[in-house]
Write a protein that holds these residues in place. Structure first.
Motif, PDB file in Angstrom:
ATOM      1  N   GLY A 159       4.545  15.528  -6.756  1.00 12.19           N
ATOM      2  CA  GLY A 159       3.461  15.300  -7.701  1.00 12.19           C
ATOM      3  C   GLY A 159       2.308  16.273  -7.524  1.00 12.19           C
ATOM      4  N   THR A 160       1.571  16.505  -8.613  1.00 14.40           N
ATOM      5  CA  THR A 160       0.357  17.316  -8.494  1.00 14.40           C
ATOM      6  C   THR A 160      -0.723  16.439  -7.854  1.00 14.40           C
ATOM      7  OG1 THR A 160      -0.486  16.574 -10.627  1.00 14.40           O
ATOM      8  CG2 THR A 160       0.936  18.525 -10.651  1.00 14.40           C
ATOM      9  N   GLU A 161      -1.801  17.056  -7.399  1.00 16.03           N
ATOM     10  CA  GLU A 161      -2.878  16.275  -6.763  1.00 16.03           C
ATOM     11  C   GLU A 161      -3.431  15.240  -7.736  1.00 16.03           C
ATOM     12  OE1 GLU A 161      -3.589  16.022  -3.530  1.00 16.03           O
ATOM     13  OE2 GLU A 161      -1.826  17.302  -3.502  1.00 16.03           O
ATOM     14  N   GLU A 162      -3.552  15.631  -9.022  1.00 13.21           N
ATOM     15  CA  GLU A 162      -4.075  14.692 -10.038  1.00 13.21           C
ATOM     16  C   GLU A 162      -3.128  13.503 -10.201  1.00 13.21           C
ATOM     17  OE1 GLU A 162      -3.682  18.054 -10.634  1.00 13.21           O
ATOM     18  OE2 GLU A 162      -5.795  18.410 -10.156  1.00 13.21           O
ATOM     19  N   GLN A 163      -1.826  13.799 -10.165  1.00 11.77           N
ATOM     20  CA  GLN A 163      -0.850  12.707 -10.319  1.00 11.77           C
ATOM     21  C   GLN A 163      -0.905  11.754  -9.131  1.00 11.77           C
ATOM     22  OE1 GLN A 163       2.699  15.039 -10.983  1.00 11.77           O
ATOM     23  NE2 GLN A 163       2.426  15.021 -13.205  1.00 11.77           N
ATOM     24  N   LYS A 164      -1.041  12.296  -7.932  1.00 16.51           N
ATOM     25  CA  LYS A 164      -1.122  11.417  -6.755  1.00 16.51           C
ATOM     26  C   LYS A 164      -2.353  10.527  -6.871  1.00 16.51           C
ATOM     27  CE  LYS A 164       1.193  14.773  -3.912  1.00 16.51           C
ATOM     28  NZ  LYS A 164       1.073  15.787  -2.889  1.00 16.51           N
ATOM     29  N   GLU A 165      -3.471  11.162  -7.256  1.00 12.67           N
ATOM     30  CA  GLU A 165      -4.728  10.428  -7.388  1.00 12.67           C
ATOM     31  C   GLU A 165      -4.587   9.305  -8.420  1.00 12.67           C
ATOM     32  OE1 GLU A 165      -8.088   9.505  -6.047  1.00 12.67           O
ATOM     33  OE2 GLU A 165      -7.516  11.536  -5.415  1.00 12.67           O
ATOM     34  N   ARG A 166      -4.033   9.659  -9.589  1.00 11.20           N
ATOM     35  CA  ARG A 166      -3.971   8.694 -10.690  1.00 11.20           C
ATOM     36  C   ARG A 166      -2.944   7.582 -10.446  1.00 11.20           C
ATOM     37  NH1 ARG A 166      -4.729   9.353 -16.801  1.00 11.20           N
ATOM     38  NH2 ARG A 166      -3.808   7.431 -17.577  1.00 11.20           N
ATOM     39  N   PHE A 167      -1.754   7.982  -9.936  1.00  9.83           N
ATOM     40  CA  PHE A 167      -0.670   6.994  -9.877  1.00  9.83           C
ATOM     41  C   PHE A 167      -0.533   6.320  -8.506  1.00  9.83           C
ATOM     42  CE2 PHE A 167       0.484   9.831 -13.427  1.00  9.83           C
ATOM     43  CZ  PHE A 167       0.449   8.884 -14.432  1.00  9.83           C
ATOM     44  N   ARG A 224       0.830  -1.209   0.000  1.00  9.49           N
ATOM     45  CA  ARG A 224       0.000   0.000   0.000  1.00  9.49           C
ATOM     46  C   ARG A 224       0.863   1.257   0.000  1.00  9.49           C
ATOM     47  NH1 ARG A 224      -3.079  -3.862   1.864  1.00  9.49           N
ATOM     48  NH2 ARG A 224      -5.335  -3.630   2.052  1.00  9.49           N
ATOM     49  N   THR A 225       0.243   2.362  -0.436  1.00  6.52           N
ATOM     50  CA  THR A 225       0.960   3.635  -0.415  1.00  6.52           C
ATOM     51  C   THR A 225       0.828   4.307   0.947  1.00  6.52           C
ATOM     52  OG1 THR A 225       1.106   5.841  -1.391  1.00  6.52           O
ATOM     53  CG2 THR A 225      -1.073   4.818  -1.385  1.00  6.52           C
ATOM     54  N   ARG A 226       1.819   5.143   1.264  1.00 11.13           N
ATOM     55  CA  ARG A 226       1.762   5.958   2.488  1.00 11.13           C
ATOM     56  C   ARG A 226       0.882   7.179   2.273  1.00 11.13           C
ATOM     57  NH1 ARG A 226       6.251   8.742   3.320  1.00 11.13           N
ATOM     58  NH2 ARG A 226       7.386   8.232   1.454  1.00 11.13           N
ATOM     59  N   TRP A 227       0.641   7.486   0.975  1.00 10.28           N
ATOM     60  CA  TRP A 227      -0.140   8.685   0.646  1.00 10.28           C
ATOM     61  C   TRP A 227      -1.600   8.483   1.062  1.00 10.28           C
ATOM     62  CZ3 TRP A 227      -3.943   8.993  -3.457  1.00 10.28           C
ATOM     63  CH2 TRP A 227      -4.441  10.284  -3.641  1.00 10.28           C
ATOM     64  N   GLN A 228      -2.177   9.542   1.629  1.00  2.92           N
ATOM     65  CA  GLN A 228      -3.573   9.470   2.049  1.00  2.92           C
ATOM     66  C   GLN A 228      -4.397  10.420   1.203  1.00  2.92           C
ATOM     67  OE1 GLN A 228      -2.852  10.268   6.337  1.00  2.92           O
ATOM     68  NE2 GLN A 228      -4.221   8.524   6.594  1.00  2.92           N
ATOM     69  N   PRO A 229      -5.314   9.883   0.386  1.00  2.00           N
ATOM     70  CA  PRO A 229      -6.125  10.784  -0.429  1.00  2.00           C
ATOM     71  C   PRO A 229      -6.981  11.693   0.449  1.00  2.00           C
ATOM     72  CG  PRO A 229      -6.898   8.503  -0.606  1.00  2.00           C
ATOM     73  CD  PRO A 229      -5.689   8.480   0.251  1.00  2.00           C
ATOM     74  N   HIS A 230      -7.260  12.869  -0.068  1.00  4.36           N
ATOM     75  CA  HIS A 230      -8.123  13.857   0.589  1.00  4.36           C
ATOM     76  C   HIS A 230      -7.568  14.353   1.919  1.00  4.36           C
ATOM     77  CE1 HIS A 230     -10.618  12.273  -2.478  1.00  4.36           C
ATOM     78  NE2 HIS A 230     -10.803  11.126  -1.851  1.00  4.36           N
ATOM     79  N   ALA A 231      -6.297  14.032   2.205  1.00  8.11           N
ATOM     80  CA  ALA A 231      -5.710  14.553   3.441  1.00  8.11           C
ATOM     81  C   ALA A 231      -4.852  15.746   3.090  1.00  8.11           C
ATOM     82  CB  ALA A 231      -4.862  13.479   4.096  1.00  8.11           C
ATOM     83  N   ASP A 232      -4.397  16.464   4.087  1.00 12.54           N
ATOM     84  CA  ASP A 232      -3.475  17.569   3.883  1.00 12.54           C
ATOM     85  C   ASP A 232      -2.272  17.068   3.071  1.00 12.54           C
ATOM     86  OD1 ASP A 232      -0.797  18.761   5.351  1.00 12.54           O
ATOM     87  OD2 ASP A 232      -2.321  20.270   4.874  1.00 12.54           O
ATOM     88  N   ALA A 233      -1.784  17.932   2.161  1.00 13.74           N
ATOM     89  CA  ALA A 233      -0.714  17.514   1.242  1.00 13.74           C
ATOM     90  C   ALA A 233       0.491  16.925   1.982  1.00 13.74           C
ATOM     91  CB  ALA A 233      -0.274  18.700   0.407  1.00 13.74           C
ATOM     92  N   ARG A 234       0.757  17.391   3.192  1.00 14.66           N
ATOM     93  CA  ARG A 234       1.947  16.927   3.909  1.00 14.66           C
ATOM     94  C   ARG A 234       1.693  15.658   4.712  1.00 14.66           C
ATOM     95  NH1 ARG A 234       5.674  21.381   4.891  1.00 14.66           N
ATOM     96  NH2 ARG A 234       6.394  20.261   6.698  1.00 14.66           N
ATOM     97  N   SER A 235       0.436  15.273   4.798  1.00 15.57           N
ATOM     98  CA  SER A 235       0.184  14.141   5.686  1.00 15.57           C
ATOM     99  C   SER A 235       0.204  12.808   4.934  1.00 15.57           C
ATOM    100  CB  SER A 235      -1.151  14.337   6.419  1.00 15.57           C
ATOM    101  OG  SER A 235      -2.164  13.677   5.754  1.00 15.57           O
TER     102      SER A 235
END
Ligand SMILES: Cc1cc2nc3c(=O)[nH]c(=O)nc-3n(C[C@H](O)[C@H](O)[C@H](O)COP(=O)(O)OP(=O)(O)OC[C@H]3O[C@@H](n4cnc5c(N)ncnc54)[C@H](O)[C@@H]3O)c2cc1C
Length: 389
Positions: free
Chosen positions: A107-115, A55-66
């Motif tokens: 990454g841009t928000e769209e890139q994080k979402e997509r990739f 899984r990714t560490r990135w959290q969708p819809h969260a603050d960009a730094r979180s």
């Protein structure tokens, strides 16, 4: 330095130890003996997903730094433990891998979402990878020749990459390319290239002396067309230098992890030496005890430097010297420990089917990947005398 472990880290380490002993070590030994990467459809990868890996560490819809990230220190302890059981299997594990940090940071928000989106709750084992190295550009990353040319509202990529981990099985590859090879680092950018894009491949799986559980591939890019939205960080002025910075931020984050891996390999070699000496009733021999003492002392020293680099990162303090020191030192210590253990085991270790000879081969790669020992030593020296980069 305070390295007291909290309860969560302790239990994560304990669970990893059990997983390592029961699953990772046998899977890694099998891949090594068969001399091939773990197949994409191996049940091992489904088991990884069930464990919550991949899984990714990135959290969708969260603050960009979180991110749902553990502390660097905890990540290093887990990286050491995983590599103790098998470093090749650790890299074979599914997940967004090496480029994840760059995508989260730049990454841009769209890139994080997509990739990264598909890695939030992956429906199947998924991989991603980072492609920097080329046949003519390894240590000198500024010399890459893979060319990115603007074409209408997109980009055309042409070039060749080699030794790229998990490339043929990745959903996408973050490809480092240059807009103008004569302009060095300033002209580099990173592009997302999705698997199946016309002109990407074919992939050739490289032969490796160690770490055989994961795939390292070479491939070419021939008139590969990607849309403008696949340029990491987008095309805004603020993010112009994103390409090279992305690569470097990945590497700086990675060095202490490689060091931790090397410490894990060194520990595994040490344990093999102790087990053998105990079985053969050699622990009474002062020469054997002396060897074990030296191995233990150096491994612990390397671990301390590695954890120091991690602690500085957790405190958001510069760690470039410590990160490079940890990698230069730990890779050397792991090679020495594996070599000493192999010597101690004598003909038993040299037979070709003993764990120790595999550790000996695996340890060598730790000095090469993500900046050779020689390059680390140059970085340290330059920093110490404040030379310009
Ligand atoms: C198992 C494995 C996995 C890998 N995975 C990836 C991956 O996923 N993605 C990726 O992009 N790459 C990957 N690589 C490539 C790796 O990053 C390169 O091998 C590494 O950067 C060294 O480059 P090179 O092999 O071209 O050696 P070179 O750069 O040609 O170096 C050869 C020797 O010369 C020395 N040297 C080079 N320049 C100097 C200098 N200026 N001064 C003094 N000495 C110097 C080096 O230290 C080394 O000893 C992987 C490599 C291996 C072995």
């Amino acid at each position: 330095m305070d390295f007291n472990l909290d309860e969560e880290t302790r239990s994560a380490l304990e669970a990893l130890r059990k997983w390592g002993r029961e699953v990772v070590r046998p899977v890694g030994l099998e891949a090594d003996r068969l001399s091939r990467p773990i197949p994409v459809d191996d049940p091992y990868f489904e088991r990884c997903l069930l464990r919550g890996d991949g899984r990714t560490r990135w959290q969708p819809h969260a603050d960009a730094r979180s991110t749902r990230s553990r502390s660097v220190l905890t990540q290093l302890l887990l990286a050491e433990e995983f590599a103790y059981w098998d470093r090749g299997v650790m890299i074979a594990n599914p997940g967004p891998g090496l480029p994840e940090a760059s995508v989260i940071a730049l990454g841009t928000e769209e890139q994080k979402e997509r990739f990264l989106g598909p890695f939030v709750e992956p429906d199947r084992p998924r991989w991603a990878c980072f492609a920097m190295t080329e046949p003519g550009a390894g240590s000198d990353a500024a010399a890459i020749q893979t060319r990115a040319t603007k074409d209408g509202d997109g980009w055309i990529l042409n070039g060749a990459k080699c030794f790229i981990g998990s490339a043929s099985r990745s959903d996408w590859i973050l490809v480092q390319a240059t807009l103008d090879p004569s302009k060095g680092r300033a002209a580099q950018r990173a592009f997302f290239v999705e698997q199946g894009t016309e002109g990407l491949g074919p992939f050739k799986i490289e032969k490796k002396m160690g770490l055989k559980a994961y795939e390292s591939s070479s491939f070419s890019l021939e008139n590969v067309r990607v849309p403008a939205s696949h340029l990491l960080g987008g095309e805004t002025r603020r993010e112009r230098s994103a390409g090279f910075k992305a690569a470097m931020s990945t590497f700086n984050a990675g060095r202490p992890v490689i060091a931790a891996n090397a410490v894990g390999i060194g520990r595994a070699a040490l344990d093999e030496a102790i087990r053998f000496a105990r079985e053969q009733d050699l622990l009474g021999d002062p020469r054997v005890r002396d060897r074990i003492e030296a191995m233990t002392r150096k491994i612990r020293m390397a671990r301390l430097v590695c954890l120091r680099a991690g602690q500085l990162a957790d405190e958001r303090r510069p760690n470039i010297v410590e990160a490079s020191m940890s990698k230069a030192l730990a890779a050397q210590v792991a090679q020495e420990a594996a070599s000493q253990a192999l010597e101690l085991l004598g003909s038993t270790g040299g037979r070709g089917d003993h764990l120790i000879e595999k550790l000996y081969r695996d340890a060598k790669a730790m000095d090469i990947v993500e900046g050779t020992g020689q390059i680390q030593r140059m970085i340290i020296a330059r920093q110490l005398v404040s030379l310009p980069r």
